[in-house]
Scaffold this active site. Structure first.
Site, short mmCIF file in Angstrom:
data_model
loop_
_atom_site.label_atom_id
_atom_site.label_comp_id
_atom_site.label_asym_id
_atom_site.label_seq_id
_atom_site.Cartn_x
_atom_site.Cartn_y
_atom_site.Cartn_z
N LYS A 293 -5.85 2.05 -4.03
CA LYS A 293 -4.62 1.32 -4.36
C LYS A 293 -4.94 -0.16 -4.58
CE LYS A 293 -1.77 4.71 -2.02
NZ LYS A 293 -1.04 5.17 -0.84
N GLN B 187 0.57 3.08 4.90
CA GLN B 187 -0.13 4.33 4.63
C GLN B 187 0.16 5.34 5.75
OE1 GLN B 187 -1.72 4.93 1.77
NE2 GLN B 187 -2.31 7.00 2.38
N ASP C 212 7.24 2.85 -1.96
CA ASP C 212 7.02 4.28 -1.74
C ASP C 212 8.31 5.07 -1.93
OD1 ASP C 212 4.46 5.26 -1.14
OD2 ASP C 212 4.50 4.46 0.90
N1 GUN Z 1 -0.03 9.41 2.62
C1 GUN Z 1 -0.19 10.40 1.72
N2 GUN Z 1 0.52 10.14 0.58
C2 GUN Z 1 1.13 8.96 0.78
C3 GUN Z 1 1.99 8.15 -0.03
O1 GUN Z 1 2.36 8.49 -1.17
N3 GUN Z 1 2.41 6.99 0.54
C4 GUN Z 1 2.04 6.60 1.81
N4 GUN Z 1 2.52 5.46 2.26
N5 GUN Z 1 1.25 7.33 2.57
C5 GUN Z 1 0.79 8.50 2.07
#
Ligand code: GUN
Length: 281
Positions: free
Chosen positions: A50, A94, A117
């Protein structure tokens, strides 16, 4: 005839190019902050990707690394400080978080206008009533991949395996909005194949390697594999690619299918949050 492969890498690159171009004409760089708690190897890889993606499109990027035993209060204070930071337009925590931290409480602390998100109750609620502001990235990416086949979603029967807040629930809502009839399956849907065999569009997001075999897929279906489970040194999807691609018309590979789209759509959400910054506070 073998199914056509839906190339998520290529689709994601096209989105990144658009985002880069739009960001380059903005006075203030869009800024994304990613918080990671602990040392989960998979989470660390996702966060690095990211951060790299942000750099590539010219975003301001901050990664906050907190120790596994960080207190809930400290994490909430960190979110509060990012909520107030004018250089940051998107905040992402995350997941998963360590067991001693209340995940819902943490997500709820993110300012909904910075919730790139789309996981806060406000943004989830908006999605339920059809007011799509910040929509979760993976479901958004899945819809784009289905649309890239040229096949209309409206009128189709979509079967979603998995009912998570991150993928299953939001993608079901988006498919409904696009005019599909949606069936949601989960661990108690039995026998699973009696549902999956009826799907014109089959989406699996449960994290069980090769759960969906070719004989569980309807002829000509579009198959979207959201699973990413580490098996030995490789990443394996929920779909048994070889047998399913003998039956499906279109299929996503793992890796190189949904994964790259998740990050590209996160960049789109961050751009969108930056464009609205100041207008909706
Ligand atoms: N863990 C697995 N997929 C995601 C996601 O799309 N966003 C976040 N914040 N954590 C994750």
């Amino acid at each position: 005839m073998k199914a056509k492969i839906i190339d998520g890498k290529m689709a994601a690159e096209a989105i990144r190019n658009q985002v880069r171009e739009k960001a380059s004409s903005m006075k203030v760089k869009p800024g994304l902050a990613v918080i990671i708690v602990g040392n989960d190897p998979a989470s660390k890889i996702y966060v690095r990707k990211k951060e790299q993606a942000c750099r590539e499109v010219g975003f301001h990027s901050v990664v906050v690394e907190l120790p596994e035993d960080v207190s809930e209060l400290k994490l909430l204070q960190q979110i509060d400080s990012l909520n107030q930071d004018r250089k940051i337009h998107g905040i992402l925590v995350q997941l998963p978080l360590p067991g001693h931290i209340d995940e819902r409480l943490v997500i709820d602390a993110i300012l909904p206008t910075k919730d790139v998100d789309g996981f806060t109750p406000i943004n989830m609620g908006n999605l339920v009533v059809g007011d799509n502001r910040l929509v979760p990235s993976t479901p958004r990416g899945i819809i784009k991949l289905i649309e890239s086949t040229g096949i209309k979603i409206s009128g189709k029967h979509a079967v979603v395996v998995g009912r998570s807040n991150i993928v299953g629930k939001p993608v079901s809502l988006l498919l409904q909005q696009h005019g599909a009839t949606v069936t949601m399956c989960h661990s108690r849907s039995s026998p699973l194949e009696s549902y999956t065999k009826q799907a014109d569009i089959l989406i699996s997001a449960v994290g069980k390697p090769k759960l969906i075999k070719g004989d569980m897929v309807k002829k000509g279906a579009i198959v979207i594999d959201v699973g990413t489970t580490k098996v030995g040194s490789s990443i394996v999807g929920d779909v048994d690619f070889d047998s399913a691609s003998d039956v499906a018309s279109f299929i996503t590979p793992v890796p190189g299918g949904v994964g790259p789209m998740t990050i590209a759509c996160l960049l789109e959400n961050t751009l969108q949050a930056a464009q609205s910054f100041g207008k909706n506070l």
